[in-house]
Scaffold this motif. Structure first.
Motif, PDB file in Angstrom:
ATOM      1  N   GLN A 120      -7.367   2.530  -8.558  1.00  0.00           N
ATOM      2  CA  GLN A 120      -6.229   1.931  -7.922  1.00  0.00           C
ATOM      3  C   GLN A 120      -6.374   1.721  -6.261  1.00  0.00           C
ATOM      4  OE1 GLN A 120      -4.224   5.094 -10.385  1.00  0.00           O
ATOM      5  NE2 GLN A 120      -2.553   3.979  -9.775  1.00  0.00           N
ATOM      6  N   PRO A 121      -6.037   0.839  -5.993  1.00  0.00           N
ATOM      7  CA  PRO A 121      -6.142   0.546  -4.586  1.00  0.00           C
ATOM      8  C   PRO A 121      -5.224   1.538  -3.878  1.00  0.00           C
ATOM      9  CG  PRO A 121      -5.108  -1.272  -5.134  1.00  0.00           C
ATOM     10  CD  PRO A 121      -5.395  -0.471  -6.576  1.00  0.00           C
ATOM     11  N   VAL A 122      -5.467   1.900  -2.432  1.00  0.00           N
ATOM     12  CA  VAL A 122      -4.589   2.477  -1.758  1.00  0.00           C
ATOM     13  C   VAL A 122      -3.947   1.562  -0.569  1.00  0.00           C
ATOM     14  CG1 VAL A 122      -4.358   4.399   0.017  1.00  0.00           C
ATOM     15  CG2 VAL A 122      -5.908   4.737  -2.076  1.00  0.00           C
ATOM     16  N   LEU A 123      -2.597   1.825  -0.306  1.00  0.00           N
ATOM     17  CA  LEU A 123      -2.147   0.900   0.755  1.00  0.00           C
ATOM     18  C   LEU A 123      -2.636   1.191   2.113  1.00  0.00           C
ATOM     19  CD1 LEU A 123       1.774   0.919   0.014  1.00  0.00           C
ATOM     20  CD2 LEU A 123       0.267  -0.845  -0.446  1.00  0.00           C
ATOM     21  N   THR A 124      -3.024   0.108   2.845  1.00  0.00           N
ATOM     22  CA  THR A 124      -3.508   0.185   4.008  1.00  0.00           C
ATOM     23  C   THR A 124      -2.675   1.051   5.065  1.00  0.00           C
ATOM     24  OG1 THR A 124      -2.766  -1.924   4.816  1.00  0.00           O
ATOM     25  CG2 THR A 124      -5.004  -1.806   3.840  1.00  0.00           C
ATOM     26  N   THR A 125      -2.960   1.174   6.200  1.00  0.00           N
ATOM     27  CA  THR A 125      -2.024   1.973   7.238  1.00  0.00           C
ATOM     28  C   THR A 125      -1.209   0.944   7.783  1.00  0.00           C
ATOM     29  OG1 THR A 125      -4.158   2.961   7.713  1.00  0.00           O
ATOM     30  CG2 THR A 125      -2.304   2.854   9.348  1.00  0.00           C
ATOM     31  N   ASP A 126      -1.427  -0.297   7.839  1.00  0.00           N
ATOM     32  CA  ASP A 126      -0.567  -1.539   8.462  1.00  0.00           C
ATOM     33  C   ASP A 126       0.531  -1.702   7.156  1.00  0.00           C
ATOM     34  OD1 ASP A 126      -1.703  -1.843  10.667  1.00  0.00           O
ATOM     35  OD2 ASP A 126      -3.127  -3.536  10.113  1.00  0.00           O
ATOM     36  N   SER A 166      -0.371   9.704  -2.923  1.00  0.00           N
ATOM     37  CA  SER A 166      -1.646   9.363  -2.393  1.00  0.00           C
ATOM     38  C   SER A 166      -1.503   7.708  -1.885  1.00  0.00           C
ATOM     39  CB  SER A 166      -2.638   9.238  -3.512  1.00  0.00           C
ATOM     40  OG  SER A 166      -2.161   8.597  -4.765  1.00  0.00           O
ATOM     41  N   TYR A 167      -0.148   7.140  -1.975  1.00  0.00           N
ATOM     42  CA  TYR A 167      -0.131   5.918  -1.905  1.00  0.00           C
ATOM     43  C   TYR A 167      -0.835   4.826  -2.522  1.00  0.00           C
ATOM     44  CZ  TYR A 167       2.860   6.680   2.086  1.00  0.00           C
ATOM     45  OH  TYR A 167       4.198   7.395   2.871  1.00  0.00           O
ATOM     46  N   LYS A 168      -1.572   5.284  -3.746  1.00  0.00           N
ATOM     47  CA  LYS A 168      -2.176   4.521  -4.687  1.00  0.00           C
ATOM     48  C   LYS A 168      -1.202   3.546  -5.509  1.00  0.00           C
ATOM     49  CE  LYS A 168      -6.155   7.266  -5.615  1.00  0.00           C
ATOM     50  NZ  LYS A 168      -6.916   8.045  -6.530  1.00  0.00           N
ATOM     51  N   VAL A 169      -1.678   2.104  -5.564  1.00  0.00           N
ATOM     52  CA  VAL A 169      -0.819   1.258  -6.114  1.00  0.00           C
ATOM     53  C   VAL A 169      -0.987   1.048  -7.845  1.00  0.00           C
ATOM     54  CG1 VAL A 169      -0.197  -1.326  -6.221  1.00  0.00           C
ATOM     55  CG2 VAL A 169      -1.071  -0.094  -4.073  1.00  0.00           C
ATOM     56  N   SER A 170       0.159   1.520  -8.626  1.00  0.00           N
ATOM     57  CA  SER A 170      -0.108   1.127 -10.040  1.00  0.00           C
ATOM     58  C   SER A 170       0.409  -0.218 -10.328  1.00  0.00           C
ATOM     59  CB  SER A 170       1.098   2.117 -10.604  1.00  0.00           C
ATOM     60  OG  SER A 170       0.500   3.346 -10.449  1.00  0.00           O
ATOM     61  N   ILE A 171       1.541  -0.719  -9.737  1.00  0.00           N
ATOM     62  CA  ILE A 171       1.914  -2.256 -10.071  1.00  0.00           C
ATOM     63  C   ILE A 171       2.542  -2.739  -8.730  1.00  0.00           C
ATOM     64  CG2 ILE A 171       3.333  -3.566 -11.448  1.00  0.00           C
ATOM     65  CD1 ILE A 171       3.688  -1.224 -13.412  1.00  0.00           C
ATOM     66  N   ARG A 172       2.156  -4.103  -8.573  1.00  0.00           N
ATOM     67  CA  ARG A 172       2.711  -4.893  -7.530  1.00  0.00           C
ATOM     68  C   ARG A 172       2.852  -6.356  -8.011  1.00  0.00           C
ATOM     69  NH1 ARG A 172      -0.815  -4.526  -2.456  1.00  0.00           N
ATOM     70  NH2 ARG A 172       0.915  -5.389  -1.411  1.00  0.00           N
ATOM     71  N   GLU A 173       3.342  -7.026  -7.163  1.00  0.00           N
ATOM     72  CA  GLU A 173       3.721  -8.464  -7.636  1.00  0.00           C
ATOM     73  C   GLU A 173       2.230  -8.982  -8.264  1.00  0.00           C
ATOM     74  OE1 GLU A 173       5.426 -12.703  -6.053  1.00  0.00           O
ATOM     75  OE2 GLU A 173       6.382 -10.675  -5.111  1.00  0.00           O
ATOM     76  N   LYS A 174       2.164  -9.445  -9.492  1.00  0.00           N
ATOM     77  CA  LYS A 174       1.052 -10.177 -10.257  1.00  0.00           C
ATOM     78  C   LYS A 174      -0.184  -9.366 -10.398  1.00  0.00           C
ATOM     79  CE  LYS A 174       3.623 -13.827 -10.452  1.00  0.00           C
ATOM     80  NZ  LYS A 174       4.157 -14.167 -11.813  1.00  0.00           N
ATOM     81  N   ILE A 193       6.179  -0.721   5.472  1.00  0.00           N
ATOM     82  CA  ILE A 193       7.054  -0.522   3.952  1.00  0.00           C
ATOM     83  C   ILE A 193       8.891  -0.401   4.696  1.00  0.00           C
ATOM     84  CG2 ILE A 193       7.927   1.480   2.514  1.00  0.00           C
ATOM     85  CD1 ILE A 193       5.105   2.027   2.382  1.00  0.00           C
ATOM     86  N   ILE A 194       9.375  -1.484   4.033  1.00  0.00           N
ATOM     87  CA  ILE A 194      10.772  -1.565   4.356  1.00  0.00           C
ATOM     88  C   ILE A 194      11.555  -0.250   3.959  1.00  0.00           C
ATOM     89  CG2 ILE A 194      12.776  -2.930   4.012  1.00  0.00           C
ATOM     90  CD1 ILE A 194      10.937  -5.432   3.517  1.00  0.00           C
ATOM     91  N   TYR A 195      11.420  -0.127   2.658  1.00  0.00           N
ATOM     92  CA  TYR A 195      12.378   0.911   2.247  1.00  0.00           C
ATOM     93  C   TYR A 195      11.351   1.749   0.906  1.00  0.00           C
ATOM     94  CZ  TYR A 195      16.148   3.640  -0.242  1.00  0.00           C
ATOM     95  OH  TYR A 195      17.035   4.466  -0.711  1.00  0.00           O
ATOM     96  N   SER A 196      11.364   2.801   0.650  1.00  0.00           N
ATOM     97  CA  SER A 196      10.824   3.615  -0.374  1.00  0.00           C
ATOM     98  C   SER A 196      11.729   4.881  -0.883  1.00  0.00           C
ATOM     99  CB  SER A 196       9.399   4.162   0.086  1.00  0.00           C
ATOM    100  OG  SER A 196       8.861   4.871  -1.130  1.00  0.00           O
ATOM    101  N   THR A 197      11.741   4.712  -2.130  1.00  0.00           N
ATOM    102  CA  THR A 197      12.530   5.882  -2.930  1.00  0.00           C
ATOM    103  C   THR A 197      11.948   6.137  -4.082  1.00  0.00           C
ATOM    104  OG1 THR A 197      14.895   6.435  -3.691  1.00  0.00           O
ATOM    105  CG2 THR A 197      13.978   4.124  -4.297  1.00  0.00           C
TER     106      THR A 197
END
Length: 497
Positions: free
Chosen positions: A228-234, A212-220, A239-243
């Motif tokens: 949980q917010p979902v990453l925008t299309t932009d 779902s691309y929902k954010v659990s943790i990010r910087e600060k 995204i540089i890299y995802s694993t």
């Protein structure tokens, strides 16, 4: 100055300045340097981008590997604990009053690092036992939702309520009479703090729900369960890299930090731009300096042309023939008098030719093969040149003046002056003097030549300069000195009387 009219003409043809040539060269050199620096900066930028992406991949792969190891270790510890204490756990469900819960908690907290509580549920998600304070009102319902998503099998998930949150590890186990699910709860690990604290060079790490691309943790930022917010299309596109994190439903991803590329671009272009600006300023300063030098040269050239024109007019107006040659005898300048004397119409017919070929008379100094020292020893008679010009015999007096450059003779100026009338006048004067002397000395009448230099209307101030033979006989004197002595005695007697 006496080089030639061709030199003067060449100097007039020379451009007053060369800025028309220098400016394009300066511009081309500036453009070339800018292209070279730009190309190098671009290649370095590409190399930096490649290294940046490699660093991101290496960081995320290492993070996912560490998180996967930690997750597998948690699942294994939870599974081992459930199997080892299955009867004890079942007793908590069926006869909680008879169980030493603190003892059980001691076993669980020893097996699960940073444990904050545990739950026992049925295989359908019904809560059967709870140990530890709830972090939120909906914690039980949210646990059931995650169990349901995992089909009530082993799973790892995260819940957060305000400033409280943690990870949940669920493993099913079987007791002697039934089947249950043990859910241990633990606080966030150092790996979570790594994402939260961030400060990675040019990127930030995010822990995302894989589907779902929902954010659990990010910087600060820690996301609360249910919001949980979902990453925008932009953001998803950037995204540089995802694993994936092994044994979880999460992906760890990297997003570029806003403005980082501009900072890196400026850091990469700053030094070349500074160098280019300094080089441009040097070029501008050098161009202005050359323009100043060109103006000075043009001014000096104009002064030289002015002096050359004045000198040329002066040389044209003199009554002497002037011929200038180099050390090999090649003519490089003649004045109108010399053109006329050589019998040509214009000096263009003479310039560049050998003087010895145009005037081969052996009396001419340039045809005698003499060096400067030998020329200096010539008597006046040796400097005269006799010729017939327009049917009339003429006498020319030859003189020369070497031209030096760096103490070396680079040419000779030959001067020919018509002295025919002077020679005739001198000859007539010598003849007149000879005749007068003969008349003076051979005359039968006494003649005395008196000096009146100091004469002041007094006969005693008259000096005897010369006397003839008749005067000596008259005074009965043997020579002029005896006559002067007699005259001196006579003047003394006059003074006494």
């Amino acid at each position: 100055m006496l080089s030639s009219t061709n030199d003067a003409t060449k100097s007039e043809r020379e451009p007053s300045n060369s800025s028309g040539v220098n400016l394009p060269l300066f511009i081309l050199s500036f453009i070339f340097l800018a292209v070279v620096l730009g190309f190098n900066a671009f290649k370095q930028w590409q190399e930096d981008e490649r290294r940046f992406v490699e660093d991101v991949h290496r960081t995320l792969d290492n993070y996912a590997m560490q998180a996967g190891l930690l997750t597998r270790a948690g699942l294994h510890a939870n599974n081992t604990l459930a199997r080892s204490y299955s009867d004890f756990l079942e007793q908590c469900i069926k006869s909680p009053a008879t169980v030493d819960k603190d003892e059980l908690w001691g076993h669980i907290s020893a097996a699960i690092f940073n444990a904050t509580g545990f739950f026992l549920t049925s295989t359908s998600g019904d809560l059967l036992f709870q140990y530890g304070q709830l972090m939120g009102d909906n914690e039980i319902q949210d646990i059931d939702k995650h169990l349901s998503r995992a089909d009530y099998k082993s799973t790892v998930f995260s819940l957060r309520y305000g400033h409280m949150g943690g990870y949940y590890i669920a493993t099913p186990f079987k007791s002697a009479s039934s089947e249950y699910i043990l859910i241990s709860r633990r606080s966030y690990s150092n790996l979570s703090d790594i994402i939260y604290n961030g400060r990675f060079p040019g990127f930030e790490i995010l822990l995302l729900e894989r589907d779902s691309y929902k954010v659990s943790i990010r910087e600060k930022y820690f996301a609360s369960t249910g919001s949980q917010p979902v990453l925008t299309t932009d953001e998803q596109a950037n995204i540089i890299y995802s694993t994936p994190v092994p044994a979880t439903s999460w992906n760890v991803a990297a997003l570029p930090v806003q403005g980082y590329e501009n900072q890196q671009l400026w850091a990469r272009l700053r030094n070349p731009l500074i160098f280019l600006i300094v080089f441009g300023l040097i070029l501008v300063g050098l161009w202005h300096f050359l323009r100043h030098q060109e103006r000075q040269v043009a001014h000096l050239r104009a002064q030289r042309r002015y002096i050359e024109r004045r000198a040329d007019r002066a040389l044209k107006s003199i009554d002497e023939a002037l011929i200038s040659t180099d050390v090999l005898g090649t003519i490089n300048y003649v004045n109108p008098k010399a053109v006329d004397m050589l019998g040509y119409q214009s000096r263009e017919d003479i310039i560049g030719r050998q003087l010895g070929d145009l005037w081969s008379d052996q009396q001419a100094l340039w045809n005698r093969g003499l060096d400067i020292e030998e020329l200096n020893t010539l008597q006046d008679s040796g400097r005269q040149l006799n010729l017939i010009q327009k049917g009339e015999a003429r006498i020319l007096e030859q003189s020369y003046h070497p031209l030096y450059e760096y103490n070396k003779i680079t040419g000779i100026v030959w001067l020919l002056r018509d002295v025919t009338e002077a020679v005739k006048a001198k000859s007539a004067l010598e003849e007149s003097r000879t005749r007068y002397k003969a008349l003076f000395e051979e005359a039968g009448i006494a003649h005395c030549l008196l000096g009146l230099k100091d004469f002041t209307n007094d006969v005693l101030n008259i000096d005897i300069i010369d006397v003839n033979e008749a005067a000596l006989q008259l005074a009965d004197a043997s020579d002029r000195f005896e006559l002067e002595k007699h005259y001196a005695n006579h003047t003394m007697i006059l003074n006494l009387s």
